[in-house]
Design a protein around this motif. Structure first.
Motif, PDB file in Angstrom:
ATOM      1  N   VAL A  53       0.968  -1.230  -0.006  1.00  0.00           N
ATOM      2  CA  VAL A  53      -0.022   0.082   0.075  1.00  0.00           C
ATOM      3  C   VAL A  53       0.893   1.159  -0.124  1.00  0.00           C
ATOM      4  O   VAL A  53       0.667   2.120  -0.781  1.00  0.00           O
ATOM      5  N   LEU A  54       1.718   1.203   0.813  1.00  0.00           N
ATOM      6  CA  LEU A  54       2.998   2.338   0.856  1.00  0.00           C
ATOM      7  C   LEU A  54       3.498   2.598  -0.462  1.00  0.00           C
ATOM      8  O   LEU A  54       3.539   3.644  -0.970  1.00  0.00           O
ATOM      9  N   LEU A  55       4.104   1.618  -0.895  1.00  0.00           N
ATOM     10  CA  LEU A  55       4.764   1.322  -2.398  1.00  0.00           C
ATOM     11  C   LEU A  55       3.691   2.208  -3.368  1.00  0.00           C
ATOM     12  O   LEU A  55       4.287   3.134  -4.259  1.00  0.00           O
ATOM     13  N   CYS A  56       2.649   1.533  -3.500  1.00  0.00           N
ATOM     14  CA  CYS A  56       1.680   2.184  -4.361  1.00  0.00           C
ATOM     15  C   CYS A  56       1.429   3.430  -4.367  1.00  0.00           C
ATOM     16  O   CYS A  56       1.081   4.304  -5.327  1.00  0.00           O
ATOM     17  N   LEU A  57       1.128   4.014  -3.127  1.00  0.00           N
ATOM     18  CA  LEU A  57       0.809   5.440  -2.750  1.00  0.00           C
ATOM     19  C   LEU A  57       2.294   6.328  -2.881  1.00  0.00           C
ATOM     20  O   LEU A  57       1.922   7.506  -3.995  1.00  0.00           O
ATOM     21  N   GLU A  58       3.100   6.132  -2.541  1.00  0.00           N
ATOM     22  CA  GLU A  58       4.390   7.027  -2.669  1.00  0.00           C
ATOM     23  C   GLU A  58       4.857   6.928  -3.983  1.00  0.00           C
ATOM     24  O   GLU A  58       5.887   7.873  -4.368  1.00  0.00           O
ATOM     25  N   GLN A  59       5.101   5.816  -4.852  1.00  0.00           N
ATOM     26  CA  GLN A  59       5.517   5.785  -6.058  1.00  0.00           C
ATOM     27  C   GLN A  59       4.476   5.820  -7.134  1.00  0.00           C
ATOM     28  O   GLN A  59       4.774   5.739  -8.312  1.00  0.00           O
ATOM     29  N   ASP A  60       3.093   6.423  -6.859  1.00  0.00           N
ATOM     30  CA  ASP A  60       2.163   6.430  -7.752  1.00  0.00           C
ATOM     31  C   ASP A  60       1.941   5.251  -8.643  1.00  0.00           C
ATOM     32  O   ASP A  60       1.983   5.263  -9.840  1.00  0.00           O
ATOM     33  N   LYS A  61       1.980   3.984  -8.070  1.00  0.00           N
ATOM     34  CA  LYS A  61       1.916   2.678  -8.937  1.00  0.00           C
ATOM     35  C   LYS A  61       0.499   2.049  -8.949  1.00  0.00           C
ATOM     36  O   LYS A  61      -0.350   2.672  -8.224  1.00  0.00           O
ATOM     37  N   PHE A  68      -2.645  -0.323  -7.995  1.00  0.00           N
ATOM     38  CA  PHE A  68      -2.725  -0.983  -6.829  1.00  0.00           C
ATOM     39  C   PHE A  68      -2.772  -2.692  -6.866  1.00  0.00           C
ATOM     40  O   PHE A  68      -3.437  -3.406  -6.134  1.00  0.00           O
ATOM     41  N   VAL A  69      -2.224  -3.207  -8.036  1.00  0.00           N
ATOM     42  CA  VAL A  69      -2.236  -4.521  -8.172  1.00  0.00           C
ATOM     43  C   VAL A  69      -1.810  -5.222  -7.297  1.00  0.00           C
ATOM     44  O   VAL A  69      -2.019  -6.216  -6.688  1.00  0.00           O
ATOM     45  N   ARG A  70      -0.360  -4.905  -6.958  1.00  0.00           N
ATOM     46  CA  ARG A  70       0.399  -5.460  -5.857  1.00  0.00           C
ATOM     47  C   ARG A  70      -0.549  -5.549  -4.460  1.00  0.00           C
ATOM     48  O   ARG A  70      -0.544  -6.316  -3.645  1.00  0.00           O
ATOM     49  N   ALA A  71      -0.998  -4.470  -4.286  1.00  0.00           N
ATOM     50  CA  ALA A  71      -1.697  -4.238  -2.843  1.00  0.00           C
ATOM     51  C   ALA A  71      -2.737  -5.232  -2.974  1.00  0.00           C
ATOM     52  O   ALA A  71      -3.188  -5.952  -1.779  1.00  0.00           O
ATOM     53  N   GLU A  72      -3.639  -5.398  -3.780  1.00  0.00           N
ATOM     54  CA  GLU A  72      -4.783  -6.240  -3.997  1.00  0.00           C
ATOM     55  C   GLU A  72      -4.346  -7.594  -3.917  1.00  0.00           C
ATOM     56  O   GLU A  72      -4.959  -8.596  -3.398  1.00  0.00           O
ATOM     57  N   ASN A  73      -3.322  -8.003  -4.730  1.00  0.00           N
ATOM     58  CA  ASN A  73      -2.607  -9.440  -4.672  1.00  0.00           C
ATOM     59  C   ASN A  73      -2.360  -9.865  -3.209  1.00  0.00           C
ATOM     60  O   ASN A  73      -2.458 -10.866  -2.634  1.00  0.00           O
ATOM     61  N   ALA A  74      -1.674  -8.695  -2.517  1.00  0.00           N
ATOM     62  CA  ALA A  74      -1.142  -9.017  -0.986  1.00  0.00           C
ATOM     63  C   ALA A  74      -2.435  -9.300  -0.150  1.00  0.00           C
ATOM     64  O   ALA A  74      -2.435 -10.106   0.873  1.00  0.00           O
ATOM     65  N   ILE A  75      -3.624  -8.598  -0.229  1.00  0.00           N
ATOM     66  CA  ILE A  75      -4.714  -8.863   0.456  1.00  0.00           C
ATOM     67  C   ILE A  75      -5.400 -10.098   0.071  1.00  0.00           C
ATOM     68  O   ILE A  75      -5.618 -10.955   1.103  1.00  0.00           O
ATOM     69  N   THR A  76      -5.212 -10.446  -1.088  1.00  0.00           N
ATOM     70  CA  THR A  76      -5.767 -11.902  -1.641  1.00  0.00           C
ATOM     71  C   THR A  76      -4.859 -13.010  -0.645  1.00  0.00           C
ATOM     72  O   THR A  76      -5.243 -13.940  -0.503  1.00  0.00           O
ATOM     73  N   GLN A  77      -3.547 -12.818  -1.064  1.00  0.00           N
ATOM     74  CA  GLN A  77      -2.592 -13.855  -0.390  1.00  0.00           C
ATOM     75  C   GLN A  77      -2.805 -13.947   1.033  1.00  0.00           C
ATOM     76  O   GLN A  77      -2.244 -14.950   1.709  1.00  0.00           O
ATOM     77  N   LEU A  78      -3.335 -12.985   1.827  1.00  0.00           N
ATOM     78  CA  LEU A  78      -3.591 -13.277   3.213  1.00  0.00           C
ATOM     79  C   LEU A  78      -4.510 -14.561   3.494  1.00  0.00           C
ATOM     80  O   LEU A  78      -4.115 -15.057   4.433  1.00  0.00           O
ATOM     81  N   ASN A  79      -5.320 -15.203   2.626  1.00  0.00           N
ATOM     82  CA  ASN A  79      -5.927 -16.127   2.688  1.00  0.00           C
ATOM     83  C   ASN A  79      -4.999 -17.563   3.162  1.00  0.00           C
ATOM     84  O   ASN A  79      -5.500 -18.452   3.879  1.00  0.00           O
ATOM     85  N   ARG A  80      -3.678 -17.359   2.319  1.00  0.00           N
ATOM     86  CA  ARG A  80      -2.653 -18.631   2.770  1.00  0.00           C
ATOM     87  C   ARG A  80      -2.511 -18.591   4.120  1.00  0.00           C
ATOM     88  O   ARG A  80      -2.506 -19.998   4.539  1.00  0.00           O
ATOM     89  N   ASP A 119      -8.710  17.368  -3.945  1.00  0.00           N
ATOM     90  CA  ASP A 119      -9.327  16.621  -4.814  1.00  0.00           C
ATOM     91  C   ASP A 119      -8.227  15.300  -4.900  1.00  0.00           C
ATOM     92  O   ASP A 119      -8.805  14.281  -5.462  1.00  0.00           O
ATOM     93  N   ASN A 120      -7.077  15.390  -4.830  1.00  0.00           N
ATOM     94  CA  ASN A 120      -6.021  14.147  -4.851  1.00  0.00           C
ATOM     95  C   ASN A 120      -5.221  14.461  -3.553  1.00  0.00           C
ATOM     96  O   ASN A 120      -4.058  14.660  -3.585  1.00  0.00           O
ATOM     97  N   PRO A 121      -5.773  13.653  -2.472  1.00  0.00           N
ATOM     98  CA  PRO A 121      -5.152  13.783  -1.009  1.00  0.00           C
ATOM     99  C   PRO A 121      -3.945  12.843  -1.132  1.00  0.00           C
ATOM    100  O   PRO A 121      -3.098  12.649   0.114  1.00  0.00           O
ATOM    101  N   PHE A 122      -3.645  11.955  -2.166  1.00  0.00           N
ATOM    102  CA  PHE A 122      -2.683  10.743  -2.159  1.00  0.00           C
ATOM    103  C   PHE A 122      -1.877  11.006  -3.209  1.00  0.00           C
ATOM    104  O   PHE A 122      -1.747  10.230  -4.186  1.00  0.00           O
ATOM    105  N   GLU A 123      -1.252  12.133  -3.274  1.00  0.00           N
ATOM    106  CA  GLU A 123      -0.193  12.513  -4.121  1.00  0.00           C
ATOM    107  C   GLU A 123       1.160  12.868  -3.612  1.00  0.00           C
ATOM    108  O   GLU A 123       1.171  13.937  -2.878  1.00  0.00           O
ATOM    109  N   TYR A 124       2.145  12.175  -3.593  1.00  0.00           N
ATOM    110  CA  TYR A 124       3.363  12.380  -2.937  1.00  0.00           C
ATOM    111  C   TYR A 124       4.761  12.467  -3.748  1.00  0.00           C
ATOM    112  O   TYR A 124       5.346  11.755  -3.521  1.00  0.00           O
ATOM    113  N   HIS A 125       4.483  13.423  -4.492  1.00  0.00           N
ATOM    114  CA  HIS A 125       5.713  13.910  -5.349  1.00  0.00           C
ATOM    115  C   HIS A 125       5.997  15.315  -5.341  1.00  0.00           C
ATOM    116  O   HIS A 125       6.651  15.737  -6.236  1.00  0.00           O
TER     117      HIS A 125
END
Length: 263
Positions: free
Chosen positions: A111-119, A121-133, A224-230
């Motif tokens: 989540v931090l990586l997606c926000l701080e590097q403006d990427k 959210f596929v990695r975050a979504e996959n990480a949430i799904t992998q929690l089932n393991r 309007d974009n409070p998640f902009e870290y650049h």
């Protein structure tokens, strides 16, 4: 003495534009390009621009206040899952809490990586799904209602991440921005082309009105974009709670692995 860019950043952007506007106003007066005086129609135009600015500011501010609490909610959900993880580990010596802790750390990191590097959210979504393991082995040591509660926290994290992505990648009432921009430009031109009996008073009043309109316009875009870290925004949502939770989980994971390493 340092300047707090979070407080004064927008004003520092507006001041050069205000100086250029006042210079253009002065040149317009010298060249006698002013085509009218302040009247009721001019007042109506300024009132319309003020109303649209207030409407957009209210909407984006409400979204910003909702966004401001989302990192806290994500961190709280992660820590709730971790508390249950440690509770089961304390009750069941055969249960290893490390895999689930590692999965929670990955969620926070992604989540931090997606926000701080403006990427994306596929990695975050996959990480949430992998929690089932890691929830599968946990289910062998606890009652089904407890797993249902953990899955509810997992769903909460997924929903919050989706909302953050939507807020970051979309505009608040995008069609209204066109009207807002037209009114701000029209008001600025009207202030520029309107004459007054006292030039210096006209410069002061017109400059203040122009500064207010531009300042509010930039503030609305920032909100309007409070998640902009650049470095482009002055009102970004604080992510320190996510970083603190990530560091605490990392510390616990290292502490739990120390006895195994010593063996």
């Amino acid at each position: 003495m340092t300047i707090n860019l979070g407080r004064w950043g927008i004003l520092l952007k507006v001041l050069p534009l205000t100086a250029l506007f006042c210079l253009a106003k002065w040149i317009t007066h010298l060249m006698q390009w002013e085509i009218g005086k302040f009247d009721s129609q001019m007042g109506s135009l300024l009132a319309a621009a003020t109303f649209i600015l207030a409407f957009m500011l209210s909407g984006t501010l409400n979204d910003y206040r909702a966004s401001e609490d989302m990192p806290n909610q994500i961190a709280n959900a992660v820590e709730t899952i971790q508390d249950t993880n440690l509770f089961i580990a304390a009750r069941k010596p055969n249960y290893d809490p490390s895999p689930l802790t590692a999965e929670l750390i990955e969620i926070l990191k992604s989540v931090l990586l997606c926000l701080e590097q403006d990427k994306p959210f596929v990695r975050a979504e996959n990480a949430i799904t992998q929690l089932n393991r890691s929830l599968v082995p946990l289910s062998e040591f606890c009652e089904p209602p407890l797993i249902t509660r953990l899955q509810a926290e997992q769903a909460k994290i997924r929903l919050l991440v989706a909302r953050i992505e939507s807020i970051r990648d979309t505009d608040f009432l995008a069609p209204a921005y066109a009207l807002l921009q037209i009114l701000v430009v029209a008001s600025s031109l009207a202030l520029l082309m309107t004459r007054a009996d006292d030039l210096y008073m006209s410069l002061i009043v017109s400059g203040l009105l122009f500064s207010s309109f531009i300042y509010l316009l930039l503030l609305i875009y920032d909100l309007d974009n409070p998640f902009e870290y650049h470095g482009k925004s002055s009102v970004d949502v604080d992510l320190s709670v996510l970083k603190r939770s990530r560091d605490q989980l990392n510390m616990r994971l290292l502490e739990s692995s120390e006895p195994q390493t010593s063996i």
